[in-house]
Design an enzyme around this catalytic site. Sequence first.
Site, PDB file in Angstrom:
ATOM      1  N   SER A   1       3.131 -10.604   1.865  1.00  0.00           N
ATOM      2  CA  SER A   1       4.262  -9.977   2.546  1.00  0.00           C
ATOM      3  C   SER A   1       3.784  -8.732   3.282  1.00  0.00           C
ATOM      4  O   SER A   1       2.619  -8.344   3.201  1.00  0.00           O
ATOM      5  CB  SER A   1       5.337  -9.573   1.530  1.00  0.00           C
ATOM      6  OG  SER A   1       4.855  -8.545   0.678  1.00  0.00           O
ATOM      7  N   LYS A   2       4.718  -8.122   3.979  1.00  0.00           N
ATOM      8  CA  LYS A   2       4.399  -6.880   4.667  1.00  0.00           C
ATOM      9  C   LYS A   2       4.033  -5.802   3.652  1.00  0.00           C
ATOM     10  O   LYS A   2       3.177  -4.960   3.893  1.00  0.00           O
ATOM     11  CB  LYS A   2       5.578  -6.441   5.522  1.00  0.00           C
ATOM     12  CG  LYS A   2       5.940  -7.462   6.611  1.00  0.00           C
ATOM     13  CD  LYS A   2       7.443  -7.578   6.796  1.00  0.00           C
ATOM     14  CE  LYS A   2       7.797  -8.684   7.772  1.00  0.00           C
ATOM     15  NZ  LYS A   2       8.730  -9.650   7.213  1.00  0.00           N
ATOM     16  N   GLN A   3       4.687  -5.825   2.466  1.00  0.00           N
ATOM     17  CA  GLN A   3       4.422  -4.830   1.439  1.00  0.00           C
ATOM     18  C   GLN A   3       3.019  -4.977   0.842  1.00  0.00           C
ATOM     19  O   GLN A   3       2.436  -4.006   0.382  1.00  0.00           O
ATOM     20  CB  GLN A   3       5.475  -4.936   0.323  1.00  0.00           C
ATOM     21  CG  GLN A   3       6.875  -4.460   0.704  1.00  0.00           C
ATOM     22  CD  GLN A   3       7.577  -5.393   1.680  1.00  0.00           C
ATOM     23  OE1 GLN A   3       7.388  -6.609   1.605  1.00  0.00           O
ATOM     24  NE2 GLN A   3       8.365  -4.831   2.579  1.00  0.00           N
ATOM     25  N   THR A   4       2.493  -6.202   0.825  1.00  0.00           N
ATOM     26  CA  THR A   4       1.136  -6.414   0.309  1.00  0.00           C
ATOM     27  C   THR A   4       0.112  -6.445   1.443  1.00  0.00           C
ATOM     28  O   THR A   4      -0.988  -6.982   1.296  1.00  0.00           O
ATOM     29  CB  THR A   4       1.054  -7.721  -0.504  1.00  0.00           C
ATOM     30  OG1 THR A   4       1.513  -8.819   0.295  1.00  0.00           O
ATOM     31  CG2 THR A   4       1.915  -7.622  -1.750  1.00  0.00           C
ATOM     32  N   LEU A   5       0.507  -5.858   2.580  1.00  0.00           N
ATOM     33  CA  LEU A   5      -0.383  -5.656   3.736  1.00  0.00           C
ATOM     34  C   LEU A   5      -0.925  -6.973   4.301  1.00  0.00           C
ATOM     35  O   LEU A   5      -2.111  -7.086   4.655  1.00  0.00           O
ATOM     36  CB  LEU A   5      -1.533  -4.717   3.357  1.00  0.00           C
ATOM     37  CG  LEU A   5      -1.122  -3.353   2.762  1.00  0.00           C
ATOM     38  CD1 LEU A   5      -2.342  -2.533   2.400  1.00  0.00           C
ATOM     39  CD2 LEU A   5      -0.220  -2.601   3.727  1.00  0.00           C
TER      40      LEU A   5
END
Length: 303
Positions: free
Chosen positions: A235-239
Site C-alpha cells: 500500500s501507500k503506507q508501506t511505501l
Amino acid sequence: MPVYRGRFAPSPTGDLHLGSLLAAVASYLEARVAGGEWLLRIEDLDPPRIVPGAADRILQILDAYGFEWDGPVRYQSERGDLYLAEIERLKSTGWLYGCACTRKEIAAIAHAGIDGPVYPGTCRTGLAGGRMARAWRLRVGEAVVDFEDAVQGWRRQDLVREVGDFALLRADGLVAYQLAVVVDDAAQGITHVVRGADLLDSTPRQCYLQQRLGYLRPAYAHIPVLVNAQGEKLSKQTLAAPLQAGLAVHSLVAALALLRQLPPQDLNRASLAEVWQWARSHWRIDALAGVKSITMQGVDTGF
C-alpha cells in the site's frame, strides 16, 4: 441494464501501485470476459487523506496501461447530496440514531470485533441528558448476514456480535465509506464487485445496508491482496512503488502472474494490445479460489 456492470474505485490517497493493479486487472477482465461494462469511480470521500494531483495521475496511468472504461468518471466528492438524502431517509424510518459516545468511551466498555471495538448500543434508546449526537449509527438488531463470494466462498457474519451498530455519518461530519460505496454501487447499477480481500469483512455491513435501503445486492468476488516480505499489505503506507507508464507491459504481465494466470515469459516482449488479448483469452478467476493474500516471491515485478 447490461447483464454485467463492474467497476474499479480507487482512492486518490496516492499513486496506483502493483497491489492496486491486481484489483484493476481482475475487475476489468471479469467485466470484459462477461461482455459487460467497466466503470471508473474515484473515491475521494475523505479530504484530509487526499493527495493533490493523485486522481489525475490515476486516470493517466490507467489510460497508459490500456484500460478502457465506460461512461464518465464519477467522483464521490460530487455526490454528497445523494448520500445525505439517504441518511435522512434512514433517520425518518428509525433505522438511524444519534450517538454521543466518544471513541475513548466506547473502547472502555466494548469488546473487540473484526474491525475495532464493537459498539455496545449505549445511545440506541436515546441520548443521555445534556449530550449531543456526534455521529449517526445504523441499527443492526440481531442481523446475521450470509453471502457467497466468487473467490472466497461462503461467508457469514454476526453483525451485532462482531460489528455492532455502525456509523454512517461520522463525528467529523464526513459520510462513512460503508454508506457511500453502497449508494454509489446502486446508483450506477453495479451488478458485480471485484475488489481486494482486505474489504471482505466490510461486505456484510454493505449487504445489510443494501437491504435497509431497498437496493439489490451485487455479486461479490474478493481477490487476494498483495503483501510484502513482512506480510503487510502492499500500500501507500508501506511505501509501495508507484506504477510507471513506461513499464505497462511488464507490470501487466507481472500482475497476471501474481493472479495465477500463468502468462508465458515471451509475453513481456509483446505489445500492450497483445497482452490484453492474451489476458482476455486466458482469464480464470477460479485460479484464485480461497486465496486471501499473495507475495511477490518468484515473480519479476520490475520494482
